[in-house]
Design an enzyme around this catalytic site. Structure first.
Site, PDB file in Angstrom:
ATOM      1  N   TYR A  72       0.886  -1.094  -0.203  1.00  0.00           N
ATOM      2  CA  TYR A  72       0.096   0.029  -0.038  1.00  0.00           C
ATOM      3  C   TYR A  72       0.972   1.217  -0.031  1.00  0.00           C
ATOM      4  CZ  TYR A  72      -4.225   2.699   0.981  1.00  0.00           C
ATOM      5  OH  TYR A  72      -5.421   3.477   0.872  1.00  0.00           O
ATOM      6  N   TYR A 129      -5.896   5.995  -7.467  1.00  0.00           N
ATOM      7  CA  TYR A 129      -6.170   5.940  -6.056  1.00  0.00           C
ATOM      8  C   TYR A 129      -7.515   5.299  -5.972  1.00  0.00           C
ATOM      9  CZ  TYR A 129      -6.522   6.473  -0.891  1.00  0.00           C
ATOM     10  OH  TYR A 129      -6.545   6.182   0.271  1.00  0.00           O
TER      11      TYR A 129
END
Length: 390
Positions: free
Chosen positions: A293, A343
């Site tokens: 991440y 994103y």
């Protein structure tokens, strides 16, 4: 009935919308588009969906998505909290539902107008109202209102203790941009990034500059989970779930766990590592590629240590050696990641993990990829998953 999740479920389909800065459609439309695309990818009808999982932050409720796509009766539905920390958690929920017979075809989705609508980067300067304000209120008076300011505190302390430089953060940003250069879906496609450009960028929250931050994106991503046995007979190669877990530890806050004994490590990510490796019966040496991440570059370096790819304080050495690059020991975020592709709260990282197992990533490494590690949000309650070949 199985008591362990190893090899019980698999990802059989992935679907996504176009990624943009202004979708021009509702978030419900984005959710429906990506869910339908995931079913198409798997070769299943939407009427076969009997489970849906999403984020508490997602505005499209399961029943609305079910009606929009023509799903069947739902025997399982769930939402997971903590922003990007929910990404792998949705798959964990789906895998448990499939393994225990609660549902047979579960689609996990995240759809957001993250640039033209509600922007996650606003943090608590926006309109988030939850019980987390109890601890966020301690930092608001210092102007710490956005995720970038919270992560910068931890990055600064970590970098000072272990000698991590801005060039090291830049190497992460450039590595992922180089991956994005091969990915037509990516915001960074065709936009090369140099170290000179990186270092010339003004800090937004020191030591983090523009290129250390993830994108703001309008888009949706869906992941279809079914049994490993069934997935074997569907359209695409399955990505079998070797292990999957959620993780939150003592002193946990949402991105502001400042009252722990130390700030230079990620206890919740270390817990996720222990659990996912134990479930899978694997270790760091068995992982061929990763999608760690990457809301911020500093988090990638810290996770290399959390997941045991090196000792504490040595993450920067792996980055300097080019381990995260296409020909490196651990190609990471080979689609460009949240920094250079889009994103979508980490769901696009899970989709890339599936592509790496299938062998059809635009950044496919020139080596056999047997196992891929994907993690959820950093600094929040999180999770990790290991995907493997059938």
């Amino acid at each position: 009935m199985p008591v362990a999740l190893k090899n019980e479920a698999a990802v059989a389909g992935i679907g996504m919308t176009d990624f943009s800065k202004a979708s021009g459609v509702s978030e419900l439309s984005l959710a429906a588009q990506c869910v339908v695309a995931a079913c198409d990818d798997a070769g299943l009808q939407t009427s076969e969906i009997d489970g849906l999982v999403s984020y508490t932050l997602d505005s499209s409720d399961e029943i609305e998505v079910a009606r929009a796509v023509g799903a069947g009766d739902l025997s399982f539905f769930s939402k997971v909290n903590y922003g990007g920390g929910a990404a792998v958690g949705t798959i964990a929920q789906a895998a448990m539902a499939v393994a225990t017979g609660q549902a047979s075809t579960v689609v996990c989705y995240r759809a957001m107008n993250g640039r033209s609508g509600k922007r996650m980067g606003q943090g608590i300067s926006g309109d988030i109202i939850t019980s987390d304000l109890v601890h966020w209120s301690w930092y608001m008076t210092y102007g710490m209102l956005i995720p970038g300011s919270w992560i910068a505190i931890i990055a600064n302390k970590y970098m000072h203790r272990y000698g991590v430089t801005r060039e090291d953060l830049g190497r992460v940003a450039i590595s992922q941009r180089n991956h994005a250069l091969r990915n037509p879906r990516a915001w960074g496609y065709g936009k090369a990034l140099t170290m000179e450009q990186y270092l010339a960028s003004e800090p937004i929250a020191f030591p983090l500059c523009l290129y250390d931050f993830c994108q703001e994106t309008d888009g949706g991503v869906a992941i279809l989970v079914t049994s490993a046995e069934r997935a074997r007979d569907l359209r695409c190669k399955p990505a079998v779930i070797r292990g999957v877990t959620q993780a939150a530890t003592g002193g946990q806050e949402q991105m502001t766990s400042f009252y722990r004994d130390e700030l230079e490590s990620l206890p919740e990510m270390e817990m996720a590592a222990r659990r996912v490796y134990a479930q899978a019966g694997l270790g760091p040496d068995d992982i061929d590629a990763a999608c760690l991440y990457d809301a911020f570059t500093s988090e990638v370096i810290m996770q290399l240590e959390s997941f045991g790819f090196c000792d504490r304080g040595e993450g920067k050495e792996l980055v300097r050696e080019g381990a995260l690059d296409i020909g490196g020991r651990l190609p990471n975020n080979t689609h460009g990641g949240l920094i250079s592709e889009a994103y979508v709260h980490g769901m696009n990282n899970i989709a890339e993990g599936v592509r790496l197992i299938r062998g059809d990533s635009t950044g496919q490494p020139d080596k056999n990829v047997e196992h891929v590690l994907v993690s959820s949000g950093v600094g929040v309650p999180t999770g990790a998953i290991i995907l493997g070949k059938d």
